[in-house]
Design an enzyme around this catalytic site. Structure first.
Site: not given
Ligand code: GLV
Length: 327
Positions: A237, A266, A285
């Protein structure tokens, strides 16, 4: 039968399974997630929510969603939901363990290799017409074979990365909440105190969940402790890394490069200094993004919903409501 809100179109047979089980499915249209307001409104009308890592479900949303019985996150991580607050309100929270470790480890490995060998920078240069000749000095990277890998967090993904590293005859250090003697013996892993892992690794790959303890785990002091030749890989993360400290470490060449599948926030804004470093690889991601794995993750989320709306317990709970809301 229940009303299921899904925050995005998902691959595989998840929607089919939900409808076959008699539930009505409301699919959020388009490629972007619902706004917090739209999410709150949809949850207020739902019996079950099928969410992704970018859908932040607040305790207030849960409290206001009186019929909601489960938030099924299509991810192994669940830092976008507060499982304890959900449990208090009688709402199950579930994740998708066991199916994405290998796919995620493949991506961590791809990022590690890409950063070590300038795969992205040289591709970019080649497309821009930079390939003039074979150059003895062009795009010199570092060897992965025989180097030392430091794995932070030895859960199922960290273990899968370690297995890949054995094929590259790497020395493998790991730091984790719990020591795993069987894996140490099986894979030749060496448990290391965190400072020793930082100082001794040529590559550091992060595999911890984001928790209050791991937020900002990699900060200025940690980058200063790394080898100047070392490369950081993050598929966990973004919040596990203090991103400003990372930018400073790259600027001052305290470390040699980074490969990031996750960032803060993000998507990473286009004016982020991270984009200016040729020795940084950034992907959006996508570590679990193979068709097979994402399909299986979606199906698992659907299975959890079907179990709960059928009056039972979910297959993959991450919390335990003492008084689950009833159908
Ligand atoms: C993806 O980031 C996941 O947690 O599965």
């Amino acid at each position: 039968m229940g009303h299921v809100f899904i925050t995005r179109a998902v691959p595989g047979r998840a929607v089919e399974s939900l409808t076959a089980a008699g539930h009505s499915v409301q699919l959020w249209p388009g490629d972007l997630p619902p706004s917090p307001e739209a999410l709150a409104a949809a949850l207020a009308a739902a019996d079950a929510a099928f969410t992704t890592v970018v859908d932040f479900v607040s305790p207030a949303m849960l409290a206001a969603s009186r019929h909601l019985k489960i938030v099924a996150n299509m991810a192994v991580g669940y830092d976008n939901i507060d499982p304890a607050a959900a449990a208090e309100l009688g709402v199950w929270v579930t994740n998708t363990p066991g199916v994405l470790a290998e796919t995620t480890a493949d991506m961590a490995w791809a990022l590690l290799m890409a950063a070590a060998r300038n795969v992205v920078a040289s591709d970019r240069d080649t497309r821009a017409g930079g390939w003039k000749t074979w150059s003895p000095t062009g795009f010199l990277g570092v060897d992965v074979f025989g180097a030392t890998l430091g794995i932070v967090g030895l859960g199922e993904i960290g273990e899968a990365v370690a297995r890949r590293a054995t094929g590259f005859k790497m020395r493998i250090l790991y730091h984790s909440r719990t020591r795993k003697p069987a894996l140490e013996a099986d894979l030749g892993l060496e448990y290391a105190a965190f400072p020793d892992l930082l100082a001794g690794s040529d590559f550091i790959s992060l595999h911890t969940p984001l928790t209050p303890e791991t937020r900002g785990l990699m900060g200025a002091a940690e980058f200063a402790a790394m080898k100047p030749s070392a490369i950081l890989v993050n598929t966990s993360r973004g919040g596990v890394v203090d991103q400003d400290a990372l930018i400073e470490a790259l600027r001052s060449r305290a470390i040699a490069g980074a490969a990031l599948d996750v960032t803060t926030p993000e998507p990473l804004p286009l004016d982020s200094p991270l984009y200016t470093f040729p020795n940084v690889v950034i992907t959006p991601h996508i570590a679990s993004a193979s068709l097979a794995t994402r399909s299986r993750m979606a199906e698992m989320a659907a299975e959890n919903i079907i179990a709960v709306l059928g009056g039972g317990a979910p297959l993959h709970p991450v919390n335990r409501p003492t008084n689950p809301r009833h159908t």
